[in-house]
Design an enzyme around this catalytic site. Structure first.
Site, PDB file in Angstrom:
ATOM      1  N   ASP A  91       0.880  -1.159   0.000  1.00 23.90           N
ATOM      2  CA  ASP A  91       0.000   0.000   0.000  1.00 23.90           C
ATOM      3  C   ASP A  91       0.926   1.220   0.000  1.00 23.90           C
ATOM      4  O   ASP A  91       1.645   1.457   0.976  1.00 23.90           O
ATOM      5  CB  ASP A  91      -0.862  -0.028   1.262  1.00 23.90           C
ATOM      6  N   LEU A  92       0.922   1.962  -1.089  1.00 25.95           N
ATOM      7  CA  LEU A  92       1.904   3.051  -1.218  1.00 25.95           C
ATOM      8  C   LEU A  92       1.693   4.130  -0.165  1.00 25.95           C
ATOM      9  O   LEU A  92       2.596   4.902   0.148  1.00 25.95           O
ATOM     10  CB  LEU A  92       1.839   3.670  -2.625  1.00 25.95           C
ATOM     11  N   LYS A 145       6.192  11.332 -17.212  1.00 21.20           N
ATOM     12  CA  LYS A 145       5.538  12.619 -17.254  1.00 21.20           C
ATOM     13  C   LYS A 145       4.058  12.440 -16.907  1.00 21.20           C
ATOM     14  O   LYS A 145       3.567  11.316 -17.082  1.00 21.20           O
ATOM     15  CB  LYS A 145       5.705  13.287 -18.614  1.00 21.20           C
ATOM     16  N   HIS A 175       8.809   9.719 -24.035  1.00 22.30           N
ATOM     17  CA  HIS A 175       8.893   8.545 -24.919  1.00 22.30           C
ATOM     18  C   HIS A 175       9.161   8.937 -26.374  1.00 22.30           C
ATOM     19  O   HIS A 175       9.618   8.116 -27.161  1.00 22.30           O
ATOM     20  CB  HIS A 175       7.660   7.644 -24.783  1.00 22.30           C
ATOM     21  N   LYS A 179      11.742   7.102 -29.904  1.00 20.08           N
ATOM     22  CA  LYS A 179      11.216   6.640 -31.202  1.00 20.08           C
ATOM     23  C   LYS A 179      12.365   6.540 -32.200  1.00 20.08           C
ATOM     24  O   LYS A 179      13.188   7.446 -32.309  1.00 20.08           O
ATOM     25  CB  LYS A 179      10.139   7.608 -31.706  1.00 20.08           C
ATOM     26  N   GLU A 213      -3.117  13.875 -33.603  1.00 17.83           N
ATOM     27  CA  GLU A 213      -3.734  12.611 -33.183  1.00 17.83           C
ATOM     28  C   GLU A 213      -5.185  12.559 -33.639  1.00 17.83           C
ATOM     29  O   GLU A 213      -5.853  13.595 -33.682  1.00 17.83           O
ATOM     30  CB  GLU A 213      -3.717  12.506 -31.653  1.00 17.83           C
ATOM     31  N   ASP A 232       0.663  18.759 -21.865  1.00 13.32           N
ATOM     32  CA  ASP A 232       0.708  17.335 -22.192  1.00 13.32           C
ATOM     33  C   ASP A 232       1.692  17.046 -23.336  1.00 13.32           C
ATOM     34  O   ASP A 232       2.333  15.992 -23.351  1.00 13.32           O
ATOM     35  CB  ASP A 232      -0.706  16.872 -22.589  1.00 13.32           C
ATOM     36  N   HIS A 237       7.206  16.777 -25.399  1.00 12.37           N
ATOM     37  CA  HIS A 237       7.524  16.137 -26.681  1.00 12.37           C
ATOM     38  C   HIS A 237       7.926  17.144 -27.766  1.00 12.37           C
ATOM     39  O   HIS A 237       8.925  16.972 -28.457  1.00 12.37           O
ATOM     40  CB  HIS A 237       6.336  15.320 -27.204  1.00 12.37           C
ATOM     41  N   LYS A 337      -5.684  16.895 -30.522  1.00 10.44           N
ATOM     42  CA  LYS A 337      -6.435  15.641 -30.500  1.00 10.44           C
ATOM     43  C   LYS A 337      -7.618  15.779 -31.455  1.00 10.44           C
ATOM     44  O   LYS A 337      -8.062  16.883 -31.745  1.00 10.44           O
ATOM     45  CB  LYS A 337      -6.915  15.352 -29.085  1.00 10.44           C
TER      46      LYS A 337
HETATM   47  C1  BG6 Z   1       1.471  11.166 -24.278  1.00  9.45           C
HETATM   48  C2  BG6 Z   1       0.322  12.075 -24.026  1.00  9.45           C
HETATM   49  O1  BG6 Z   1       2.634  11.657 -23.666  1.00  9.45           O
HETATM   50  O2  BG6 Z   1       1.694  11.042 -25.680  1.00  9.45           O
HETATM   51  C3  BG6 Z   1      -0.930  11.577 -24.724  1.00  9.45           C
HETATM   52  O3  BG6 Z   1       0.078  12.162 -22.627  1.00  9.45           O
HETATM   53  C4  BG6 Z   1      -0.644  11.354 -26.208  1.00  9.45           C
HETATM   54  O4  BG6 Z   1      -2.004  12.498 -24.564  1.00  9.45           O
HETATM   55  C5  BG6 Z   1       0.595  10.506 -26.391  1.00  9.45           C
HETATM   56  O5  BG6 Z   1      -1.776  10.710 -26.755  1.00  9.45           O
HETATM   57  C6  BG6 Z   1       0.987  10.433 -27.861  1.00  9.45           C
HETATM   58  O6  BG6 Z   1       2.024   9.513 -28.020  1.00  9.45           O
HETATM   59  P1  BG6 Z   1       2.181   8.672 -29.367  1.00  9.45           P
HETATM   60  O7  BG6 Z   1       3.439   7.905 -29.162  1.00  9.45           O
HETATM   61  O8  BG6 Z   1       0.967   7.811 -29.478  1.00  9.45           O
HETATM   62  O9  BG6 Z   1       2.256   9.676 -30.489  1.00  9.45           O
END
Ligand code: BG6
Length: 487
Positions: A91-92, A145, A175, A179, A213, A232, A237, A337
């Site tokens: 339990d954190l 993040k 992330h 890539k 997206e 976000d 990114h 989005k």
């Molecule tokens: C995340 C965001 O870091 O990256 C998301 O929190 C977003 O909202 C996502 O959808 C997009 O990543 P990818 O690799 O699908 O382009």
């Protein structure tokens, strides 16, 4: 990528969405490939709502397996992967439980990786609890993040984590840096003589970076409504991509050489004057619309989102870099989005020839353009002008294509797989250093503050379009347009 060194990968938030969709599938792929993970390496999942290891393995079978290997699961590899997994119920909210983790790890050899796939409010309590049982030694910590909500809250987390772990133990994940095509951008720029001499203000007219997206906020309405696209996607990114596009050639690919150069770019971003925000930044919010033939709802009706929300789901912003290489070159960043397509790409528009002996058609900007498509279908396309066959000297646009899947049929690696292997093997280059993160927050904050104070709502756009018209108008002022608007 081979490793002999043992490790224990401790996954906090072991039953969370990220563990299910990304982290465990990435570890499985590394395991399946063979030779990437030491045989003795273990994964220790930590969760509260699961009774024991058997129940956790059931959960992994039910929830993680559908996310691995698009082409079907290799059952033998899957079975041996499950053998790597152990489980500790914690339990954190109860620091005493961490003695259970200490006991579970006490006889394990090698480095310990603590992956915090939890909300940021738990980062500091988890780090403190780890330190209280001596687990901050011989270990690395991975932070997902969002790391904070603004500069102040991000500093508060970094300060508190920094009291327990040294900077070289801290792996802040973005992330996008994992890539493959982003890595390729480094190869393209610094492994060839062709591009670098042209990669500067004398030859480049403008640069666009888009992450579009089709998806909406999905099940994350609650989180997203308090976050918005600027926090976000832009703060992390997009600014990371920008820093890789614009950085000077590093001395080497070691982690600090690369990160020092990125930092120089982030520190050279021209601060935005709050009075100019209306001119250089556009925010939008999606309304109902149609994507690939399916009707999709408005953002304000998504679960978890306030009906009168003014959170932006789209941002376009003009960025300038104050240094000799880039002075005066606009960088247009855009993300949203529920846009018309899922695409991430970098477009470098070169200037027109200074004088054309071949007629006016050679004098337009954008005739030479490099389009680096990050996803889907990783390609690099170089546009040139060529003579149209036949009589006379009429020029037409043609392109050279580099489609990576045609050259390299195997060995593609998902971002999370690369990044997790980097953590296990102690490679920091693709992780964000604290000073980079601070510089990025510093640059976005005036926009965040202005939007928070403004009584103007974000501009509406229909789902399935490319966002508000104001984003196109912003480029038109510079005599250019977004790539998809080219005829
Ligand atoms: C995340 C965001 O870091 O990256 C998301 O929190 C977003 O909202 C996502 O959808 C997009 O990543 P990818 O690799 O699908 O382009």
């Amino acid at each position: 990528m081979q490793t002999d060194s043992s490790f224990t990968f401790v996954l906090f938030g072991g039953t969370g969405d990220l563990s299910m969709r990304k982290i465990l599938p990435a570890l499985f792929e590394a395991h399946r490939a063979g030779g990437m993970l030491a045989d003795s390496g273990k994964i220790v999942a930590v969760a509260r709502h699961v009774a024991d290891r058997a129940a956790y393995i059931d959960w992994v079978n039910e929830h993680v397996k559908p996310h691995v290997s698009k082409n079907g699961v290799d059952e033998t590899a899957w079975a041996s992967f499950l053998e790597r997994i152990e489980f500790v119920k914690i339990d954190l909210g109860n620091p005493e439980d961490f003695t259970l983790l200490r006991d579970a790890l006490s006889s394990r050899p090698g480095i310990r990786v603590f992956y915090l796939a939890t909300g940021p409010s738990l980062f500091v309590p988890i780090c403190r609890a780890l330190a209280s049982v001596g687990l901050n030694e011989n270990s690395r910590i991975v932070l997902e993040k969002p790391l904070g909500y603004d500069l102040k809250s991000s500093n508060a987390i970094n300060d508190a984590v920094g009291e327990i772990f040294a900077e070289e133990q801290i792996y802040r994940i973005d992330h996008y840096l994992g890539k493959e095509p982003v890595q390729n951008l480094l190869a393209l720029r610094f492994g060839n003589v062709l591009f670098e001499p042209l990669w500067r203000r004398e030859w480049v007219e403008s640069i666009q970076i888009t992450i579009a997206e089709e998806l909406g906020v999905e099940a994350r309405g609650d989180f997203y409504d308090n976050t918005g696209a600027l926090r976000d996607m832009v703060q992390n990114h997009l600014l990371q991509l920008l820093s890789i596009v614009a950085m000077e050639p590093p001395h080497s690919m070691d982690s600090d050489s690369v990160r020092d150069e990125k930092l120089r770019v982030l520190r050279a971003l021209k601060p935005i004057d709050p009075r100019d925000i209306g001119k250089v930044a556009v925010r939008g919010q999606y309304h109902a619309g149609v994507i690939r033939g399916n009707a999709v709802p408005a953002y304000a009706t998504e679960p978890g989102v306030k009906q009168d929300s003014t959170t932006e789901t789209f941002v376009a912003v003009k960025v300038e870099i104050e240094n000799w290489r880039w002075a005066g070159v606009p960088f247009f960043l855009r993300t949203g989005k529920r846009l018309a397509d899922r695409v991430a790409e970098i477009v470098v528009n070169f200037r027109a020839v200074p004088h054309s002996a071949l007629g006016a058609s050679a004098l337009r900007g954008g005739a030479n353009r490099l389009v680096i498509r990050l996803q889907p279908n990783e390609t690099i396309r170089l546009y040139c002008l060529a003579k149209q066959p036949g009589e006379g000297m009429n020029l037409a646009s043609v392109h050279l294509d580099l489609a990576f899947d045609r050259f390299f049929r195997e060995g593609q690696m998902e971002a999370y797989q690369r990044l997790l292997l980097d953590v296990i093997n102690g490679r920091l280059a693709l992780f964000v250093r604290r000073d980079e993160q601070e510089a990025a927050w510093r640059w976005v904050e005036p926009i965040l503050n202005e939007w928070a104070a403004s009584n103007k709502p974000p501009k509406p756009y229909a789902s399935g379009t490319w966002g508000p018209a104001a984003a196109s108008a912003m480029l038109a002022q510079h005599g250019t347009c977004w790539l998809e608007e080219e005829n």
